[in-house]
Write a protein that holds these residues in place. Structure first.
Motif, PDB file in Angstrom:
ATOM      1  N   HIS A 254       0.858  -1.164   0.238  1.00 20.50           N
ATOM      2  CA  HIS A 254       0.036   0.107   0.080  1.00 20.50           C
ATOM      3  C   HIS A 254       0.876   1.247   0.013  1.00 20.50           C
ATOM      4  O   HIS A 254       0.661   2.290  -0.732  1.00 20.50           O
ATOM      5  CB  HIS A 254      -1.006   0.070   1.245  1.00 20.50           C
ATOM      6  CG  HIS A 254      -1.994  -0.664   1.053  1.00 20.50           C
ATOM      7  ND1 HIS A 254      -3.312  -0.462   0.681  1.00 20.50           N
ATOM      8  CD2 HIS A 254      -2.419  -2.227   1.293  1.00 20.50           C
ATOM      9  CE1 HIS A 254      -4.075  -1.289   0.628  1.00 20.50           C
ATOM     10  NE2 HIS A 254      -3.454  -2.272   0.886  1.00 20.50           N
TER      11      HIS A 254
ATOM     12  N   SER B 142       2.158   1.818  -3.285  1.00 22.43           N
ATOM     13  CA  SER B 142       1.205   2.098  -4.662  1.00 22.43           C
ATOM     14  C   SER B 142       0.976   3.586  -4.123  1.00 22.43           C
ATOM     15  O   SER B 142       0.860   4.262  -5.065  1.00 22.43           O
ATOM     16  CB  SER B 142       0.173   1.321  -4.524  1.00 22.43           C
ATOM     17  OG  SER B 142      -0.500   1.173  -3.203  1.00 22.43           O
TER      18      SER B 142
ATOM     19  N   TRP C 139      -5.671   6.180   2.712  1.00 23.99           N
ATOM     20  CA  TRP C 139      -5.220   5.412   1.664  1.00 23.99           C
ATOM     21  C   TRP C 139      -6.152   4.228   1.306  1.00 23.99           C
ATOM     22  O   TRP C 139      -6.574   3.919   0.180  1.00 23.99           O
ATOM     23  CB  TRP C 139      -3.938   5.007   1.517  1.00 23.99           C
ATOM     24  CG  TRP C 139      -3.311   4.322   0.435  1.00 23.99           C
ATOM     25  CD1 TRP C 139      -2.676   3.331   0.059  1.00 23.99           C
ATOM     26  CD2 TRP C 139      -3.325   4.954  -1.029  1.00 23.99           C
ATOM     27  NE1 TRP C 139      -2.409   3.039  -1.227  1.00 23.99           N
ATOM     28  CE2 TRP C 139      -2.730   4.108  -1.965  1.00 23.99           C
ATOM     29  CE3 TRP C 139      -3.829   6.305  -1.419  1.00 23.99           C
ATOM     30  CZ2 TRP C 139      -2.639   4.383  -3.251  1.00 23.99           C
ATOM     31  CZ3 TRP C 139      -3.529   6.489  -2.899  1.00 23.99           C
ATOM     32  CH2 TRP C 139      -3.015   5.654  -3.755  1.00 23.99           C
TER      33      TRP C 139
ATOM     34  N   LEU D 223      -8.287   3.529  -2.069  1.00 28.41           N
ATOM     35  CA  LEU D 223      -8.260   2.511  -3.094  1.00 28.41           C
ATOM     36  C   LEU D 223      -9.605   1.633  -3.258  1.00 28.41           C
ATOM     37  O   LEU D 223      -9.768   1.231  -4.331  1.00 28.41           O
ATOM     38  CB  LEU D 223      -7.281   1.326  -2.504  1.00 28.41           C
ATOM     39  CG  LEU D 223      -5.818   1.908  -2.556  1.00 28.41           C
ATOM     40  CD1 LEU D 223      -5.000   0.935  -1.854  1.00 28.41           C
ATOM     41  CD2 LEU D 223      -5.244   2.153  -3.910  1.00 28.41           C
TER      42      LEU D 223
ATOM     43  N   PRO E 294      -9.949   6.129  -7.761  1.00 26.09           N
ATOM     44  CA  PRO E 294      -8.930   6.761  -6.961  1.00 26.09           C
ATOM     45  C   PRO E 294      -8.437   8.247  -7.261  1.00 26.09           C
ATOM     46  O   PRO E 294      -8.239   9.151  -6.351  1.00 26.09           O
ATOM     47  CB  PRO E 294      -7.772   5.852  -6.829  1.00 26.09           C
ATOM     48  CG  PRO E 294      -8.414   4.526  -7.091  1.00 26.09           C
ATOM     49  CD  PRO E 294      -9.374   4.684  -8.185  1.00 26.09           C
TER      50      PRO E 294
END
Length: 189
Positions: free
Chosen positions: A14, A17, A58, A62, A67
């Protein structure tokens, strides 16, 4: 793998990304902040606040259908809050107008953004600020930042055709606000 190991690798993924996402979209957020705030420190603060909120939310970002669209809304809220807080949402101070003028003169494609013969970039800036929200977004993303329609569609959560339509409507409204002859402008498009 244990559940702790799975969580650790998931958090790392995470984080990766998140960084990639922010690096990919930060240019648009920074452009939005520059167009509205006109102060380097406020622009940097806005980008930092946007990144911080996205980092904290976050996982929720997602889960959003788009997003990038969610992040654009976060960016707009932070920039608007700073503009209201500093009263920077009106005309830019004379001291920073040359930076905004340079951005407008370098806008892509410059011959379509402003009507022929318009040399008053302060007036152009004031007209851009008067556009409806979606058209304002489009002018900033397309003409001030030079993003392609597919990228704009991702940012705004619309189709590419919708982005093209909104761009045409935004240019038309901008030229009407500037009192341009829209018949002559149609020949340029």
């Amino acid at each position: 793998m244990t559940s702790d190991d799975e969580w650790t690798s998931s958090v790392r993924a995470h984080r990766l990304s998140y960084e990639v996402f922010c690096n990919e979209h930060e240019r648009a957020w920074r452009g939005l902040a520059r167009a509205r705030l006109h102060d380097h420190r406020l622009v940097e603060r806005a980008v930092r606040d946007i990144r911080d909120e996205l980092r904290h939310r976050w996982a929720a970002a997602l889960r959003e259908p788009a997003p990038a669209g969610y992040a654009w809304m976060v960016a707009k809220r932070h920039v608007a809050d700073l503009a209201l807080w500093t009263d920077a949402g009106t005309a830019p101070p004379r001291a920073v107008l040359p930076d905004w003028e340079r951005a407008l003169r370098d806008a892509w494609p410059c011959d379509r953004l402003a009507p022929p013969g318009l040399d008053d970039h302060e007036r152009l800036h004031a007209a851009i600020l008067r556009l409806p929200e979606r058209q304002y977004d489009m002018i900033v993303l397309r003409y001030a930042l030079g993003l392609a329609y597919p990228a704009i569609a991702v940012h705004l959560g619309i189709t590419e055709a919708g982005a093209r339509t909104t761009a045409a409507q935004g240019l038309d409204k901008l030229h009407r606000l500037l009192g341009a002859d829209t018949a002559a402008l149609e020949d340029m498009q």
